[in-house]
Design an enzyme around this catalytic site. Structure first.
Site, PDB file in Angstrom:
ATOM      1  N   GLY B  22       8.865  10.837  47.242  1.00  9.55           N
ATOM      2  CA  GLY B  22       7.434  11.562  47.533  1.00  9.55           C
ATOM      3  C   GLY B  22       7.263  12.470  46.113  1.00  9.55           C
ATOM      4  CB  ILE B  23       9.168  14.994  44.562  1.00 10.73           C
ATOM      5  CG1 ILE B  23       8.763  16.134  45.695  1.00 10.73           C
ATOM      6  CG2 ILE B  23       8.964  15.635  43.182  1.00 10.73           C
ATOM      7  CD1 ILE B  23       9.806  17.246  45.922  1.00 10.73           C
ATOM      8  CG  LEU B  52       3.587   2.279  52.085  1.00  7.94           C
ATOM      9  CD1 LEU B  52       2.904   0.874  52.912  1.00  7.94           C
ATOM     10  CD2 LEU B  52       4.016   1.866  50.787  1.00  7.94           C
ATOM     11  NE  ARG B  54       6.331  11.474  51.792  1.00  8.49           N
ATOM     12  CZ  ARG B  54       6.905  10.644  52.760  1.00  8.49           C
ATOM     13  NH1 ARG B  54       6.276   9.920  53.486  1.00  8.49           N
ATOM     14  NH2 ARG B  54       8.358  10.544  52.876  1.00  8.49           N
ATOM     15  CE  LYS B  67      11.241   5.044  48.759  1.00  6.77           C
ATOM     16  NZ  LYS B  67      11.414   6.341  49.447  1.00  6.77           N
ATOM     17  CG  ASN B 113      21.076  13.933  49.774  1.00  4.78           C
ATOM     18  OD1 ASN B 113      22.216  14.440  49.512  1.00  4.78           O
ATOM     19  ND2 ASN B 113      20.374  12.868  48.813  1.00  4.78           N
ATOM     20  CG  ASP B 115      26.678  15.323  49.809  1.00  2.05           C
ATOM     21  OD1 ASP B 115      27.233  16.284  49.733  1.00  2.05           O
ATOM     22  OD2 ASP B 115      27.529  14.007  49.813  1.00  2.05           O
ATOM     23  CB  CYS B 168      29.749  23.856  77.060  1.00  2.00           C
ATOM     24  SG  CYS B 168      29.216  25.357  76.305  1.00  2.00           S
ATOM     25  CB  CYS B 432      28.567  30.821  41.411  1.00  2.00           C
ATOM     26  SG  CYS B 432      28.317  29.066  41.515  1.00  2.00           S
TER      27      CYS B 432
END
Lengths: 328, 640
Positions: B22-23, B52, B54, B67, B113, B115, B168, B432
């Site tokens: 998309g991007i 399709l 977008r 792609k 994603n 990952d 549960c 970090c």
């Protein structure tokens, strides 16, 4: 297609966006008719978005020949010289757009838009004009306003790394989601009243809040300059800067606004912007696409009534430029 | 920056785009129009119909193709003289190493994603290449800039965990439709069509055998001479009838919940279905995935309709029948795939019957598919806007215009009049563990947890490493790689099964472990603290990692059931794409800037994505908004 229910093909193709705006909005989109005048980069971006979204039809008007400028930010025109030589910009764009979504009827109308009468505009739900003179903007807006049916009117322009959208939805009734007193989501109906383009730009500058985007004023100066000089939109260059700055000073004086409020550096960038900056075309064309979808679907707050983006500071700002009596 | 438009840096730049979805489609187009001449693009995916609407560089005729390659060809049609190098491959492949990344002036991510985003972040840090990162969901989007030493890296901020549910809730006390979907997908569908040997929390023992557990009959075994409908009805009665009766008998459970009602197929569908529908046409057995559909054979047309209990029961039995008639070979190794029509039909019907039993409103197949497949809402306009913003940031990065780097948020409702809101980037997070190499600490029972648990739950799931190497002082405990000797492999395999304290180089409280990924060139030190007990519900991993940021918990461990764990390869990534947008809702507390902290009134729509508090640096006219906190409701709304 029976017009009431989406076909299996439509549900499959539009799956991801139906999840954003709902099946009802998708049905309304598929019955809407859009007119776009002036096919430069920003309009091309908008057309791509609205064809993908699945409107009923899109009509393009631009008799211009393909020039290097036309090619510079318009991905709908393939630089094949043999084909380009015989066709207008609108015809070439039409060919490319058709294959984006076979379910949308894309066509071309020839002629000078400002000479078209009211019946012509009556065929559309949305009219968008780009890269046209101040006079044309006003006259088409007035023709749309005289129709018995409501036609949403937009102007869109990109100069250098700046962009502007103007919206006139006249009287717009829409729904939006809201939380009720028990914090449960409900849908409420809202109504907005829009001023015309002429009314908006007639609002005295000194009555506007100080924080109004400087681009608003700068764009009005350029518009007035091109009109006074009899130029076509965008027919301006760095050589015109002294004359543009002189006009800016005059207008500011007449409006009792300090001329330093519109920085000369901004004016300079705008007069240099013969060609559109493609990332700004994508951004303005994207915002305009979303706004038109909101207007057609009657879902969500539409912007009221100007939008500005400047790549220099990265802000995309909404400004409501109207007489206080019209604000709500 | 006045020369943004005509930047010469653009012509000389070599850029890497990761993602042609998309991007990516919008980005490749805008880069080409903006004058970029050397673009490399990696994407492992092939084109699908639902792209399709977008991904405008693709047509119906391209479905099934790469792609990256199709996008290249489409852009070359309007910019024939530029160079676009496509890679139909996974960005995590070992040939995309630090040296590969070093050839680029800037890396632009259009990924879906977490990952892959983490992986690219580490490679960019190691190769010292600036990264422009992006994400969209519906009308919301964001673009961020990550330059080593100048701005925070992609992993400086904690990423929210994907939603998981207590077992549960799924097995006995569902209260929302999503609980029924998870049950239908991860328990029932998995039991019917997945690996028969995998653990499953579904009660599959019938009444007469319920006490003699081990050797009791599994009701899911199809009996000899049982036709498919009889089999389907027997299972139906077991899971929607008998199991509910068993649950009802435990009065304790229902003190604070509404009691469900058992449903039996004979009450809902007294007639045998075979009379109405006849047998499945054998010729259909060779058809492709999408054409076998119980909706089609039952004459149900609109996926937006909410079916009645009777219709759902019909779809349940019919889908089961179609699976056995047309796709028998796949049974036993199927996993749920949102693009598998029959699987979606089965899961929708089962979830709805369960919902009916528990008094939860029923949903359409369209809605159920969205929830089961974690489908992300996506429109062309937001992607186009985000792509434009990426290119603007990329040009600033190429010009080394550090002071003007911005993160930009696309909002659905204006905040301070803004629909596109630029925010000054944050400084690197000192704690970090990725970009500041800050050590972590791990609480773990070193006498009970095996090295395997540590590798799976910490090294892979939390640290996102692909080719880890684990060392204690100078001793190698574990390693993954292509060029290992057989005896080393045997050694490492043996180590995996040992508890930490019994490893050749004993790991106990006070030990410092070094974990390294050679491909990512990422090293992390972990300080081990021994702890005896862990709360099974709150700390299901049996270990707690702290120090840096809390990375997302992986789904599908023993004690919690996630939505999306056993999906096709596309689904988890889509799920995490949604998670990405939740980043917007994450609070961020670091930055050396002095700030005021006004409350910004949200507009009257009470939109849950609204900015709640913003910090503003107010230098007269040029205001710059600094985010401090976003409404966290955003997260809750997403799954509904």
């Amino acid at each position: 297609m029976n017009g009431e229910e989406l076909t299996e093909q439509e549900t499959a193709l539009y799956d991801r966006q139906i999840r954003v705006w709902g099946a009802d909005a998708q049905r309304r989109l598929s019955k809407s008719h859009i007119l776009v005048y002036g096919m430069k980069g920003t309009a091309a971006e908008f057309c791509k978005n609205i064809v993908l979204a699945g409107v009923g039809s899109l009509t393009l008007v631009d008799d211009g020949a393909v020039t290097e400028d036309a090619l510079s930010s318009n991905f709908l025109i393939l630089p094949d010289e043999n084909v380009c030589a015989e066709k207008t910009v609108a015809e070439l764009c039409c060919n490319s757009l058709k294959v984006f979504n076979p379910m949308v009827r894309v066509s071309v109308e020839k002629g000078d838009l400002s000479s078209f009468g009211g019946d012509f505009f009556d065929r559309f739900d949305v009219v968008i004009v780009s890269c046209c003179t101040l006079m044309t903007k006003k006259s088409i807006n007035e023709k749309c306003r005289k129709l018995s049916k409501r036609v949403a009117f937009y102007t869109v322009d990109c100069r250098n790394s700046c962009g502007e959208i103007f919206v006139d939805l006249q009287k717009h009734i829409y729904t939006k989601k809201k939380l009720d007193e028990n914090n449960q989501p409900t849908t409420v109906e809202c109504e907005l009243q829009y001023p015309s383009f002429q009314e908006s730009i007639s609002v005295p500058w000194r009555t506007l809040p100080r924080r109004v985007s400087k681009l608003y004023f700068a764009m009005r100066v350029i518009e007035r300059f091109e009109e006074a000089e009899g130029r076509n939109p965008g027919e301006i260059s760095i050589e015109d800067l002294p004359a543009v700055l002189k006009l800016k000073k005059e207008i500011c004086e007449a409006q009792s606004m300090n001329e330093s409020h519109i920085p000369n550096a901004l004016m300079e960038r705008l007069v240099m912007g013969r060609r559109e900056f493609p990332p700004v075309c994508a951004i303005i064309g994207g915002i305009l696409g979303q706004e038109v979808i909101k207007a057609i679907s009657g879902k969500g707050d539409p912007l009221q009534n100007f939008f500005f983006f400047d790549a220099m500071d990265g802000k995309g700002v909404i400004e409501n430029i109207s007489y206080p009596s019209l604000c709500n | 920056m006045a020369s943004l438009h005509h930047a010469n840096v653009v012509k000389g730049a070599t850029v890497l785009m990761v993602g042609a979805g998309g991007i990516g489609c919008e980005l490749l187009k805008t880069l080409a129009l903006s004058g970029f001449q050397d673009i490399h693009i990696i994407d492992m995916d092939t084109i699908e119909v639902s792209n399709l609407n977008r991904q405008f560089l693709f047509r119906q005729s391209h479905v099934g193709q790469s792609k990256a390659k199709v996008a290249r060809d489409a852009v070359l049609r309007f910019r024939p003289h530029i160079s676009i190098t496509p890679y139909h491959a996974n960005v995590k492949d070992s040939n995309f190493n630090v040296d590969f990344f070093k050839q680029f002036s800037v890396v632009l991510n259009g990924l879906d994603n977490l990952d892959a985003r983490r992986h690219v972040n580490r490679l960019c840090l190691a190769a010292e290449v600036p990264l422009v990162e992006s994400g969209t969901t519906g009308f919301l989007g964001q673009v961020t800039v990550h330059v080593k030493g100048k701005t925070e890296c992609y992993e400086c901020q904690p990423k929210p965990a994907p939603k998981t549910y207590p077992v549960c809730t799924i097995t006995s006390t569902p209260s929302k439709f999503v609980h029924c979907i998870v049950w239908a997908k991860d328990l029932l569908f998995a039991k019917f069509f997945g690996d028969k040997n995998q653990e499953n929390d579904l009660n599959v023992r019938s009444s007469d055998a319920s006490n003699s557990s081990e050797h009791a009959e599994d009701v899911f075994e199809r009996r000899n001479n049982e036709d498919i409908e009889q089999y389907g009805r027997r299972i139906y009665d077991h899971v929607f009838g008998y199991n509910i009766e068993v649950a009802l008998s435990n009065e304790e459970t229902w003190k604070n919940c509404t009691r469900p009602k058992p449903i039996y197929s004979g009450d809902v569908l007294p007639e045998n279905l075979n009379h109405q529908n006849g047998n499945v046409d054998k010729s259909r057995a060779t058809d492709d995935l999408s054409s076998v559909s119980s909706m089609a054979s039952l004459g149900l047309k609109n996926p937006q309709d909410v079916w009645s209990l009777t219709e759902n029961s019909r779809v349940f039995l019919e889908s089961l029948k179609l699976f056995f008639a047309s796709r028998e070979k796949e049974i036993g190794n199927l996993s749920f795939d949102k693009d598998d029509q029959l699987a979606v039909e089965f899961v929708t019907a089962a979830a709805n019957i369960r919902a009916a039993s528990f008094g939860i409103p029923l949903h359409s197949l369209f809605e159920a598919k969205g929830i089961a497949g974690n489908i992300v809402h996506a429109v062309a306009t937001t992607n186009a806007i985000v792509a434009g913003l990426i290119v603007i940031e990329a040009i600033k990065v190429l010009e080394r215009d550090t002071d003007n780097y911005r993160m930009t948020y696309c909002l659905e409702h204006p905040s301070r009049k803004m629909l596109l809101m630029p925010v000054e980037p944050f400084e690197p997070n000192k704690s970090c563990c990725v970009c500041s190499k800050s050590p972590l600490s791990l609480e773990i029972n070193t006498h009970r947890s095996k090295l395997r648990d540590f590798v799976e739950k910490i090294v892979k799931a939390k640290l996102g490493m692909n080719f880890p190497l684990i060392m204690h002082e100078s001793k190698l405990l574990y390693e993954v790689g292509d060029d290992l000797e057989d005896d080393m492999i045997a050694n490492y395999t043996a180590n995996l099964e040992k508890v930490l304290s019994e490893l050749p180089s004993s790991v106990t409280g006070g030990t410092m472990l070094t974990v390294e990924d050679l491909q990512q060139e990422f090293t992390c030190n972990i300080y081990i603290k021994h702890r005896e007990e862990f709360d099974e519900e709150k700390e299901p991993d049996g270990m707690v990692l702290s120090g840096w940021t809390r990375a997302p918990d992986k789904k599908d461990d023993n004690k919690s059931v996630g939505n999306g764990g056993s999906t096709s390869k596309a689904s988890p990534t889509e799920a995490q794409k949604a998670v990405e947008l939740d980043e917007i809702s994450e609070g961020t507390e670091i930055s050396g800037k002095k700030r005021k902290r006004p409350e910004v009134s949200t507009n009257e729509t009470n939109n849950h994505n609204e900015v709640q508090k913003v910090d503003v640096v107010d230098d007269e006219d040029d205001e710059l908004v600094m985010l401090d906190h976003w409404d966290t409701d955003n997260k809750k709304k997403r799954l509904q």
